[in-house]
Motif scaffolding. Structure first.
Motif, PDB file in Angstrom:
ATOM      1  N   GLN A 271       8.697   6.063  -3.629  1.00 26.61           N
ATOM      2  CA  GLN A 271       9.224   4.703  -3.625  1.00 26.61           C
ATOM      3  C   GLN A 271       9.194   4.107  -2.216  1.00 26.61           C
ATOM      4  OE1 GLN A 271      13.109   4.986  -5.326  1.00 26.61           O
ATOM      5  NE2 GLN A 271      12.369   5.486  -7.391  1.00 26.61           N
ATOM      6  N   MET A 272       9.555   4.920  -1.206  1.00 21.59           N
ATOM      7  CA  MET A 272       9.534   4.439   0.172  1.00 21.59           C
ATOM      8  C   MET A 272       8.115   4.106   0.616  1.00 21.59           C
ATOM      9  SD  MET A 272      12.288   7.089   1.872  1.00 21.59           S
ATOM     10  CE  MET A 272      11.971   6.486   3.521  1.00 21.59           C
ATOM     11  N   VAL A 273       7.138   4.959   0.262  1.00 25.11           N
ATOM     12  CA  VAL A 273       5.745   4.699   0.638  1.00 25.11           C
ATOM     13  C   VAL A 273       5.248   3.421  -0.027  1.00 25.11           C
ATOM     14  CG1 VAL A 273       3.391   5.555   0.416  1.00 25.11           C
ATOM     15  CG2 VAL A 273       5.195   7.108   1.135  1.00 25.11           C
ATOM     16  N   SER A 274       5.574   3.251  -1.321  1.00 25.07           N
ATOM     17  CA  SER A 274       5.154   2.035  -2.019  1.00 25.07           C
ATOM     18  C   SER A 274       5.775   0.794  -1.378  1.00 25.07           C
ATOM     19  CB  SER A 274       5.567   2.138  -3.494  1.00 25.07           C
ATOM     20  OG  SER A 274       5.256   0.955  -4.174  1.00 25.07           O
ATOM     21  N   ARG A 275       7.066   0.892  -1.037  1.00 25.57           N
ATOM     22  CA  ARG A 275       7.724  -0.248  -0.393  1.00 25.57           C
ATOM     23  C   ARG A 275       7.121  -0.533   0.973  1.00 25.57           C
ATOM     24  NH1 ARG A 275      12.326   1.326  -1.560  1.00 25.57           N
ATOM     25  NH2 ARG A 275      12.925   2.386   0.364  1.00 25.57           N
ATOM     26  N   LEU A 276       6.776   0.518   1.731  1.00 25.65           N
ATOM     27  CA  LEU A 276       6.141   0.321   3.041  1.00 25.65           C
ATOM     28  C   LEU A 276       4.766  -0.327   2.908  1.00 25.65           C
ATOM     29  CD1 LEU A 276       7.111   3.633   4.887  1.00 25.65           C
ATOM     30  CD2 LEU A 276       7.915   1.337   5.417  1.00 25.65           C
ATOM     31  N   VAL A 280       3.660  -3.738   4.628  1.00 29.81           N
ATOM     32  CA  VAL A 280       2.480  -3.840   5.499  1.00 29.81           C
ATOM     33  C   VAL A 280       1.571  -4.968   5.032  1.00 29.81           C
ATOM     34  CG1 VAL A 280       0.364  -2.656   6.172  1.00 29.81           C
ATOM     35  CG2 VAL A 280       2.543  -1.448   6.271  1.00 29.81           C
ATOM     36  N   THR A 281       1.385  -5.079   3.711  1.00 30.89           N
ATOM     37  CA  THR A 281       0.556  -6.167   3.176  1.00 30.89           C
ATOM     38  C   THR A 281       1.156  -7.526   3.517  1.00 30.89           C
ATOM     39  OG1 THR A 281      -0.113  -4.733   1.348  1.00 30.89           O
ATOM     40  CG2 THR A 281      -0.490  -7.079   1.075  1.00 30.89           C
ATOM     41  N   GLU A 282       2.482  -7.634   3.378  1.00 30.33           N
ATOM     42  CA  GLU A 282       3.149  -8.903   3.688  1.00 30.33           C
ATOM     43  C   GLU A 282       3.030  -9.225   5.179  1.00 30.33           C
ATOM     44  OE1 GLU A 282       5.287 -12.324   2.748  1.00 30.33           O
ATOM     45  OE2 GLU A 282       4.421 -10.802   1.428  1.00 30.33           O
ATOM     46  N   VAL A 283       3.175  -8.213   6.032  1.00 29.73           N
ATOM     47  CA  VAL A 283       3.048  -8.437   7.473  1.00 29.73           C
ATOM     48  C   VAL A 283       1.633  -8.887   7.834  1.00 29.73           C
ATOM     49  CG1 VAL A 283       3.057  -7.275   9.709  1.00 29.73           C
ATOM     50  CG2 VAL A 283       4.939  -6.907   8.121  1.00 29.73           C
ATOM     51  N   ASP A 284       0.616  -8.255   7.244  1.00 26.81           N
ATOM     52  CA  ASP A 284      -0.776  -8.664   7.505  1.00 26.81           C
ATOM     53  C   ASP A 284      -1.018 -10.106   7.091  1.00 26.81           C
ATOM     54  OD1 ASP A 284      -1.326  -6.170   8.507  1.00 26.81           O
ATOM     55  OD2 ASP A 284      -2.144  -5.383   6.630  1.00 26.81           O
ATOM     56  N   ARG A 285      -0.465 -10.485   5.936  1.00 22.25           N
ATOM     57  CA  ARG A 285      -0.636 -11.866   5.485  1.00 22.25           C
ATOM     58  C   ARG A 285       0.041 -12.849   6.444  1.00 22.25           C
ATOM     59  NH1 ARG A 285       0.509 -10.982   0.677  1.00 22.25           N
ATOM     60  NH2 ARG A 285       2.750 -11.421   0.729  1.00 22.25           N
ATOM     61  N   ASN A 286       1.238 -12.484   6.918  1.00 24.06           N
ATOM     62  CA  ASN A 286       1.934 -13.360   7.869  1.00 24.06           C
ATOM     63  C   ASN A 286       1.188 -13.440   9.205  1.00 24.06           C
ATOM     64  OD1 ASN A 286       3.988 -13.907   6.051  1.00 24.06           O
ATOM     65  ND2 ASN A 286       5.248 -12.173   6.735  1.00 24.06           N
ATOM     66  N   ILE A 287       0.579 -12.322   9.618  1.00 26.82           N
ATOM     67  CA  ILE A 287      -0.195 -12.337  10.874  1.00 26.82           C
ATOM     68  C   ILE A 287      -1.383 -13.279  10.755  1.00 26.82           C
ATOM     69  CG2 ILE A 287      -1.699 -10.932  12.325  1.00 26.82           C
ATOM     70  CD1 ILE A 287       0.236  -8.616  11.907  1.00 26.82           C
ATOM     71  N   ASP A 288      -2.088 -13.215   9.619  1.00 19.12           N
ATOM     72  CA  ASP A 288      -3.232 -14.125   9.408  1.00 19.12           C
ATOM     73  C   ASP A 288      -2.769 -15.574   9.417  1.00 19.12           C
ATOM     74  OD1 ASP A 288      -4.863 -11.933   9.204  1.00 19.12           O
ATOM     75  OD2 ASP A 288      -4.790 -11.851   7.005  1.00 19.12           O
TER      76      ASP A 288
END
Length: 389
Positions: A271-276, A280-288
């Motif tokens: 569950q922790m890996v899935s949440r991470l 990470v996907t959300e952070v990459d989208r915000n960086i773009d």
């Protein structure tokens, strides 16, 4: 005796360390074994000290040679019960005698492997009583006191009982009579009379077993030695096997608990890996997104830098609709009148103009300012904007 409730048991056991566990076990026992009654009384230890302890006093039904006998017992519960085993005694009445043996000594104290290997929560009072029923069904701890005195004294085995599994715990003081607890005899319900000593001897005589002890000529037979060795080895092997089985079962239970903990931890890690991964996907989208906004801001900044500083401010701000342009012009003109009135006041204070000139111009400007505000309020209402004043 009145029915003992759980609340009354809790009150009686108020000084016990594990009161709730003790109350639960007593309740589970007195329900099937209604002759056992919980009583708080003083227990005397070997060193002469006394302590108020809970005891279960009464009888347990035992089946022996097709008949059911009520065996009187007394089970003392220490204040750290159930993590220490009970101290158990046989309490014969005046018409009974204690039959000493492997599991009961001359004072009536009971010795059982179940007590020696006591371990909470695998061991409890209900299981202890069931073991007593089985053991006493094979070898009754009491028998009826002979009514007629024979010419020969009754045989009493000498020496202490088998101590290979005696629990290391305080025992009842020795030197007491057949009733070791020193308390009044419990009125036991009627039933079959207890087996007499002669009955037990006749029953033993019916079973052909090797004679244990010296023969008539004072020598020990070879069969006796062999039978004694076989019995000792069998007992030792049996208890060793039980110890190994208990140890293996405890290890198996520990391994099962470890397996459950590992499975639970594995699920939590997944569950922790899935949440991470989602984060990470959300952070990459915000960086773009931030990169695109940064490029837009850089482009706008370069465009503004390249423009001439002499640009007219009126050309920089361009409303999107004529109504918005009218509101902008009205607001600018109203603020200009406000500034003019302010500077007229400053001129009056410094004596540049007199009061008559000041009042004349302020009157004209205020009238104009009122008209501009009224028109601006109407225009904002038409445009669907909130009131400014």
């Amino acid at each position: 005796m009145a029915v003992v409730t759980e609340s009354s048991l809790k009150k009686m056991l108020s000084k016990y360390k594990y009161r709730d566990l003790t109350v639960r076990e007593i309740t589970n026992v007195i329900s099937p074994y209604k002759d056992l009654k919980p009583v708080m009384d003083a227990y005397v230890f070997n060193d002469g000290s006394t302590k108020d302890l809970m005891s279960l006093t009464g009888t347990v039904p035992v089946s022996y040679r097709g008949n059911t006998y009520n065996i009187p017992v007394c089970l003392w519960l220490l204040d750290v019960y159930p993590y220490n085993p009970p101290i158990c005694f046989v309490k014969p009445t005046s018409a009974m005698m204690i039959k000493t043996g492997k599991h009961v000594d001359a004072n009536g104290k009971i010795y059982l492997p179940y007590l020696h290997e006591w371990k909470h929560p695998q061991s409890d009072l209900y299981g202890l009583i069931q073991v007593m029923v089985v053991v006493f069904g094979e070898e009754p701890p009491v028998f009826s006191r002979p009514q007629v005195q024979s010419s020969y004294p009754p045989y009493q085995p000498t020496g202490p009982p088998n101590t290979s599994y005696m629990p290391g715990m305080p025992s009842y003081p020795s030197g007491h009579s057949a009733n070791p607890s020193g308390y009044p005899s419990y009125p036991y319900p009627g039933g079959n009379s207890y087996p007499t000593a002669s009955t037990a001897q006749n029953y033993n005589a019916q079973t052909p077993i090797p004679t244990v002890g010296p023969s008539r000529d004072g020598t020990i037979g070879e069969d006796t030695i062999r039978a004694s060795l076989i019995s000792a080895v069998s007992d030792k092997l049996r208890w060793r096997m039980k110890e190994e089985m208990d140890r293996a079962q405890a290890e198996l239970n520990a391994l099962k608990r470890t397996e459950e903990d590992l499975k639970t931890g594995h699920q939590k890690l997944e569950q922790m890996v899935s949440r991470l991964d989602q984060e990470v996907t959300e952070v990459d989208r915000n960086i773009d997104l931030l990169k695109k906004k940064d490029e837009e801001l850089s482009s706008a900044l370069e465009k503004m830098t390249s423009q001439s500083e002499n640009n007219d401010i009126d050309d920089v701000i361009v409303p999107t609709a004529p109504l918005y342009k009218q509101i902008l012009n009205l607001y600018a003109e109203e603020n200009a009148i406000e500034d003019t009135i302010f500077y007229l006041g400053e001129a009056l204070r410094r004596g540049v103009i007199d009061l008559e000139v000041f009042l004349k111009h302020v009157r004209l400007l205020s009238c104009k300012q009122f008209q501009l505000r009224a028109l601006m309020q109407k225009a904002r209402k038409t445009a669907g904007l909130s009131d400014l004043y």
